[in-house]
Scaffold this active site. Structure first.
Site, PDB file in Angstrom:
ATOM      1  N   ARG A 212       9.720  22.284   0.161  1.00  0.00           N
ATOM      2  CA  ARG A 212       8.987  23.496   0.930  1.00  0.00           C
ATOM      3  C   ARG A 212       7.423  23.836   0.794  1.00  0.00           C
ATOM      4  NH1 ARG A 212      12.798  22.481   3.541  1.00  0.00           N
ATOM      5  NH2 ARG A 212      14.460  23.887   4.423  1.00  0.00           N
ATOM      6  N   ASP A 236       4.631  16.429   3.556  1.00  0.00           N
ATOM      7  CA  ASP A 236       5.793  16.552   4.523  1.00  0.00           C
ATOM      8  C   ASP A 236       5.863  18.228   4.922  1.00  0.00           C
ATOM      9  OD1 ASP A 236       7.626  15.378   6.346  1.00  0.00           O
ATOM     10  OD2 ASP A 236       9.136  16.431   5.223  1.00  0.00           O
ATOM     11  N   GLU A 241       3.678  26.814   7.226  1.00  0.00           N
ATOM     12  CA  GLU A 241       4.001  25.844   8.385  1.00  0.00           C
ATOM     13  C   GLU A 241       4.824  26.723   9.595  1.00  0.00           C
ATOM     14  OE1 GLU A 241       6.778  22.568   6.667  1.00  0.00           O
ATOM     15  OE2 GLU A 241       7.865  23.048   8.347  1.00  0.00           O
ATOM     16  N   HIS A 258       7.157  17.842   8.690  1.00  0.00           N
ATOM     17  CA  HIS A 258       8.470  18.256   8.201  1.00  0.00           C
ATOM     18  C   HIS A 258       9.687  17.159   8.351  1.00  0.00           C
ATOM     19  CE1 HIS A 258      10.901  22.097   6.286  1.00  0.00           C
ATOM     20  NE2 HIS A 258      11.643  20.738   6.450  1.00  0.00           N
TER      21      HIS A 258
HETATM   22  N1  LIG Z   1      11.373  17.992   3.783  1.00  0.00           N
HETATM   23  C1  LIG Z   1      12.650  18.027   4.367  1.00  0.00           C
HETATM   24  O1  LIG Z   1      12.941  17.586   5.290  1.00  0.00           O
HETATM   25  C2  LIG Z   1      13.704  18.552   3.481  1.00  0.00           C
HETATM   26  C3  LIG Z   1      13.535  19.404   2.489  1.00  0.00           C
HETATM   27  N2  LIG Z   1      14.519  20.037   1.682  1.00  0.00           N
HETATM   28  C4  LIG Z   1      14.147  21.000   0.573  1.00  0.00           C
HETATM   29  O2  LIG Z   1      14.450  20.443  -0.534  1.00  0.00           O
HETATM   30  C5  LIG Z   1      14.993  21.512  -1.410  1.00  0.00           C
HETATM   31  C6  LIG Z   1      16.112  20.575  -2.224  1.00  0.00           C
HETATM   32  O3  LIG Z   1      17.140  20.065  -1.546  1.00  0.00           O
HETATM   33  P1  LIG Z   1      18.205  19.774  -2.251  1.00  0.00           P
HETATM   34  O4  LIG Z   1      18.152  18.680  -3.067  1.00  0.00           O
HETATM   35  O5  LIG Z   1      19.294  19.213  -1.113  1.00  0.00           O
HETATM   36  O6  LIG Z   1      18.825  20.848  -2.682  1.00  0.00           O
HETATM   37  P2  LIG Z   1      19.891  21.165  -4.237  1.00  0.00           P
HETATM   38  O7  LIG Z   1      20.342  22.557  -4.405  1.00  0.00           O
HETATM   39  O8  LIG Z   1      21.006  20.141  -4.282  1.00  0.00           O
HETATM   40  O9  LIG Z   1      18.703  20.855  -5.430  1.00  0.00           O
HETATM   41  C7  LIG Z   1      17.892  21.763  -6.120  1.00  0.00           C
HETATM   42  C8  LIG Z   1      17.870  21.518  -7.174  1.00  0.00           C
HETATM   43  O10 LIG Z   1      16.464  22.264  -7.590  1.00  0.00           O
HETATM   44  C9  LIG Z   1      16.689  22.788  -9.007  1.00  0.00           C
HETATM   45  N3  LIG Z   1      15.878  23.869  -9.273  1.00  0.00           N
HETATM   46  C10 LIG Z   1      15.736  25.192  -8.685  1.00  0.00           C
HETATM   47  N4  LIG Z   1      14.711  25.883  -9.147  1.00  0.00           N
HETATM   48  C11 LIG Z   1      14.134  25.066 -10.001  1.00  0.00           C
HETATM   49  C12 LIG Z   1      12.954  25.033 -10.922  1.00  0.00           C
HETATM   50  N5  LIG Z   1      12.301  26.275 -10.952  1.00  0.00           N
HETATM   51  N6  LIG Z   1      12.634  23.947 -11.545  1.00  0.00           N
HETATM   52  C13 LIG Z   1      13.217  22.977 -11.660  1.00  0.00           C
HETATM   53  N7  LIG Z   1      14.283  22.977 -10.807  1.00  0.00           N
HETATM   54  C14 LIG Z   1      14.951  23.804 -10.091  1.00  0.00           C
HETATM   55  C15 LIG Z   1      18.266  23.376  -8.645  1.00  0.00           C
HETATM   56  O11 LIG Z   1      18.633  23.656 -10.307  1.00  0.00           O
HETATM   57  C16 LIG Z   1      18.838  22.241  -7.975  1.00  0.00           C
HETATM   58  O12 LIG Z   1      19.456  21.173  -9.090  1.00  0.00           O
HETATM   59  C17 LIG Z   1      15.823  22.339  -0.149  1.00  0.00           C
HETATM   60  O13 LIG Z   1      16.119  23.776  -0.903  1.00  0.00           O
HETATM   61  C18 LIG Z   1      14.908  22.031   0.966  1.00  0.00           C
HETATM   62  O14 LIG Z   1      14.135  23.269   0.804  1.00  0.00           O
HETATM   63  C19 LIG Z   1      15.687  19.676   1.827  1.00  0.00           C
HETATM   64  C20 LIG Z   1      16.084  18.673   2.560  1.00  0.00           C
HETATM   65  C21 LIG Z   1      15.029  18.011   3.600  1.00  0.00           C
HETATM   66  O1  LIG Z   2      17.526  20.483   5.493  1.00  0.00           O
HETATM   67  C1  LIG Z   2      16.247  21.164   5.154  1.00  0.00           C
HETATM   68  O2  LIG Z   2      16.129  21.751   4.300  1.00  0.00           O
HETATM   69  C2  LIG Z   2      15.064  20.769   5.885  1.00  0.00           C
HETATM   70  O3  LIG Z   2      14.035  20.931   5.591  1.00  0.00           O
HETATM   71  C3  LIG Z   2      15.531  19.804   7.236  1.00  0.00           C
HETATM   72  O4  LIG Z   2      14.995  18.408   7.124  1.00  0.00           O
HETATM   73  C4  LIG Z   2      14.574  20.346   8.422  1.00  0.00           C
HETATM   74  O5  LIG Z   2      15.460  20.298   9.259  1.00  0.00           O
HETATM   75  P1  LIG Z   2      14.960  21.182  10.642  1.00  0.00           P
HETATM   76  O6  LIG Z   2      15.294  22.528  10.289  1.00  0.00           O
HETATM   77  O7  LIG Z   2      13.855  20.871  11.306  1.00  0.00           O
HETATM   78  O8  LIG Z   2      16.321  20.846  11.513  1.00  0.00           O
END
Ligand SMILES: NC(=O)C1=CN([C@@H]2O[C@H](COP(=O)(O)OP(=O)(O)OC[C@H]3O[C@@H](n4cnc5c(N)ncnc54)[C@H](O)[C@@H]3O)[C@@H](O)[C@H]2O)C=CC1
Ligand SMILES: O=C(O)C(=O)[C@H](O)COP(=O)(O)O
Length: 369
Positions: A212, A236, A241, A258
């Site tokens: 993010r 990304d 944003e 993104h």
């Molecule tokens: N660019 C994109 O399209 C996407 C972005 N994301 C972002 O990535 C984030 C993570 O996604 P997931 O891995 O699915 O979530 P998740 O909840 O499975 O993993 C997040 C991890 O970060 C750790 N964490 C939290 N605070 C921390 C800190 N201060 N220092 C180190 N580790 C810490 C947590 O303990 C957890 O293990 C989402 O919350 C979202 O904001 C997720 C999917 C797609």
């Molecule tokens: O799953 C997340 O968290 C993401 O950042 C997504 O990839 C973004 O998905 P959309 O909001 O564009 O559907």
């Protein structure tokens, strides 16, 4: 009759909800959302719809649930929903593989695919949940040594051992995979800020933010690029944003709107996870059968893996388009292109030069003669 009011870019809903007792309405902006909300039992959103006391000072009496078809949920004030008696659902893990493929593709685009080079690299993966773990598996299979930094996970799971903060100071590359949260004791706002760069003694070769905007202090990262403490930045996600900083756009070597988590499969996973959760909560039927994805024909890979990735991963075609028009409306429009991509594990590669096989396999491709 159950009525679901859904953001108009959430795909696969016709496939998942074919039953006549479920009515699916679409919204495409704030006006169409608020006009139709009183008829809805549940609201289905993406990260672009913010839910908090300012955007939704009150909710219609009929609304029982809000679900986001995304892994992240910093756009939703869950306490506000709970105070209003509204249940919240999200889609954990829906796009973890897609994010791993994005990071793996960027690493190959930057360092090349040769195992002799990749096996000399050390990566720090910050956040070892769903996306961080998939990224780690892909990079480790490429031969990159990965150290996972996740103190909250270490506190939650006695079997998980986190790397020390010092590991972040030594790594050749860092990939961010944490949620954006202000919550103590592990807030992530500006997790990599000026103090991090002050502590780094040697240049960081590559930094990727596919988590993010706001987790990375972009001003501090740009200063690190200027001073040579950071060599390459891939973004990304962006502070503020979809209003991108022109300086950050200019200094990022790869800039994408993104889309790291986008693929047909990830989008299906997200829609399916929330439809299934809502179907249990609101007691309506959904179709659990997976759809037929649009899988490309096997690809002639004789020109090498970097060429393949440039043609198959939309990150590389979206980068110049985003630079040409970084306005918020264009940012939103460009994202739709990436949602059509197919995860690599469905795609056959033919005639790939043999030395690149381990890297292509790590990315999930099916290798064919
Ligand atoms: N660019 C994109 O399209 C996407 C972005 N994301 C972002 O990535 C984030 C993570 O996604 P997931 O891995 O699915 O979530 P998740 O909840 O499975 O993993 C997040 C991890 O970060 C750790 N964490 C939290 N605070 C921390 C800190 N201060 N220092 C180190 N580790 C810490 C947590 O303990 C957890 O293990 C989402 O919350 C979202 O904001 C997720 C999917 C797609
Ligand atoms: O799953 C997340 O968290 C993401 O950042 C997504 O990839 C973004 O998905 P959309 O909001 O564009 O559907």
């Amino acid at each position: 009759m159950i009525t679901l009011l859904c953001e108009n870019h959430i795909p696969w809903l016709k496939h998942l909800l074919p039953h006549p007792e479920v009515q699916v309405l679409s919204f495409w902006d704030d006006v169409s959302l608020h006009e139709q909300l009183p008829q809805a039992d549940a609201l289905l959103i993406r990260t672009v719809t913010r839910i908090n006391p300012v955007t939704f000072p009150q909710f219609p009496a009929r609304l029982k649930a809000v679900a986001t078809a995304t892994a992240g949920f910093d756009h939703v004030d869950q306490n506000w929903l709970a105070l209003n008696g509204i249940r919240f659902f999200y889609a954990p893990g829906c796009n973890a593989r897609s994010v791993g493929e994005y990071v793996g593709s960027c690493v190959v685009a930057h360092f090349g695919s040769e195992p002799q080079i990749l096996t000399k690299l050390t990566a720090s993966i910050i956040g070892c949940g769903q996306t961080g773990s998939h990224t780690t598996v892909i990079l480790e299979q490429m031969g990159v040594r990965c150290m996972g930094y996740d103190p909250p996970k270490a506190a939650r799971e006695p079997d998980f051992k986190t790397a020390d903060f010092e590991a972040l100071l030594e790594a050749d590359l860092i990939s961010l995979h944490v949620p954006l949260t202000p919550v103590l004791p592990h807030p992530t706002q500006n997790l990599l800020g000026a103090d991090f760069w002050e502590r780094r003694k040697k240049p960081l070769r590559l930094l990727i933010n596919a988590a993010r905007g706001g987790v990375l202090d972009e001003t501090a990262a740009r200063n690190a690029l200027k001073s040579g403490l950071l060599q390459t930045l891939i973004l990304d996600v962006w502070e503020n944003e979809p209003q991108l900083s022109p300086e950050s756009l200019h200094t990022a070597t790869i800039a994408t709107p993104h889309i790291a988590g986008y693929s047909q499969q990830a989008k299906y996973n997200a829609s399916r996870i929330i439809c299934e959760a809502l179907s249990h909560y609101l007691d309506f039927p959904f179709n659990p059968q997976p759809p037929a994805f649009a899988v490309p024909e096997p690809v002639d890979a004789s020109a090498g893996l970097q060429d393949v990735l440039h043609s198959l991963h939309p990150a590389f075609s979206l980068d110049p388009k985003l630079r040409a028009n970084p306005a918020p409306a264009s940012f939103a429009t460009l994202r739709n292109e990436a949602a059509q991509r197919c995860e690599f594990r469905f795609i056959g590669l033919q005639k790939l030069p043999e030395p690149e096989h381990p890297t292509a396999k790590a990315l999930g491709f099916i290798l064919q003669p």
